[in-house]
Write an enzyme that holds these catalytic residues in place. Structure first.
Site, mmCIF file in Angstrom:
data_model
loop_
_atom_site.group_PDB
_atom_site.id
_atom_site.type_symbol
_atom_site.label_atom_id
_atom_site.label_comp_id
_atom_site.label_asym_id
_atom_site.label_seq_id
_atom_site.Cartn_x
_atom_site.Cartn_y
_atom_site.Cartn_z
ATOM 1 N N GLU A 1 -22.749 10.561 -5.221
ATOM 2 C CA GLU A 1 -22.699 9.448 -6.166
ATOM 3 C C GLU A 1 -21.977 8.246 -5.570
ATOM 4 O OE1 GLU A 1 -21.224 11.176 -9.833
ATOM 5 O OE2 GLU A 1 -23.168 12.153 -10.154
ATOM 6 N N CYS B 1 -29.797 11.775 -5.081
ATOM 7 C CA CYS B 1 -29.894 13.140 -5.600
ATOM 8 C C CYS B 1 -29.898 14.147 -4.453
ATOM 9 C CB CYS B 1 -31.185 13.328 -6.388
ATOM 10 S SG CYS B 1 -31.294 12.380 -7.909
ATOM 11 N N GLU C 1 -31.972 16.569 -3.886
ATOM 12 C CA GLU C 1 -33.303 16.795 -3.319
ATOM 13 C C GLU C 1 -33.623 15.756 -2.259
ATOM 14 O OE1 GLU C 1 -32.331 16.608 -6.435
ATOM 15 O OE2 GLU C 1 -33.803 17.413 -7.833
ATOM 16 N N CYS D 1 -37.255 11.608 -7.110
ATOM 17 C CA CYS D 1 -37.294 12.724 -6.149
ATOM 18 C C CYS D 1 -38.682 13.345 -6.092
ATOM 19 C CB CYS D 1 -36.248 13.780 -6.505
ATOM 20 S SG CYS D 1 -34.569 13.214 -6.155
#
Ligand code: THU
Length: 137
Positions: free
Chosen positions: A51, A60, A62, A96
């Site tokens: 983050e 993210c 992924e 994603c």
């Protein structure tokens, strides 16, 4: 009990995703996510969510895993596992899914997890009728 090679491989990927999740940098959401993937060449890569105080700069788990693979020259991802600490599945976000579609075939597997164990989806189930290079011709 299903002791097929496929099933064991998926469980190992889930385990690896949980390990990757330990490195999640999540001071804002507190929501830890981990991902682990295998490429067609047999390569293994993982990632966690990272983050940022400028929230939109967050990446993210992924995408972190996919980008790690691509940065090493991989272009074809065979399957990816995604986990969090939730008892429910953690479905990949829309961005994603789109990133996955660049490097995964429609029938490549996305392995999620709920309290009963792994649940397997095809990318085409999570992102039907996706936009791709074919649509720019
Ligand atoms: N997040 C992921 O890493 N993957 C997902 O599939 C869903 C959301 C992260 C982004 C952010 O750090 C936190 O979860 C809350 O949205």
């Amino acid at each position: 009990m299903d002791i097929s090679y496929e099933n064991i491989e998926n469980k190992k990927l889930i385990e690896a995703a949980h390990e990757a999740k330990e490195n999640a940098y999540v001071p804002y959401s507190g929501f830890h996510v981990g991902a682990a993937l295998l490429t067609d060449n047999g390569g293994f890569f993982d990632g966690c969510n990272i983050e940022n105080s400028s929230y939109g700069a967050t990446v993210c788990a992924e995408r972190a895993a996919v980008f790690a693979a691509v940065a090493r020259g991989e272009r074809h991802i065979r399957k990816i596992a995604v986990v969090s600490d939730s008892k429910r599945e953690t479905p990949p976000c829309g961005i994603c899914r789109q990133v996955m579609s660049e490097f995964m075939a429609p029938d490549a597997e996305i392995i999620l997890e709920n309290e009963n164990g792994p649940v397997v989806y095809k990318l085409s189930e999570l992102l039907p009728n996706s936009f791709g290079a074919k649509d720019m011709k």
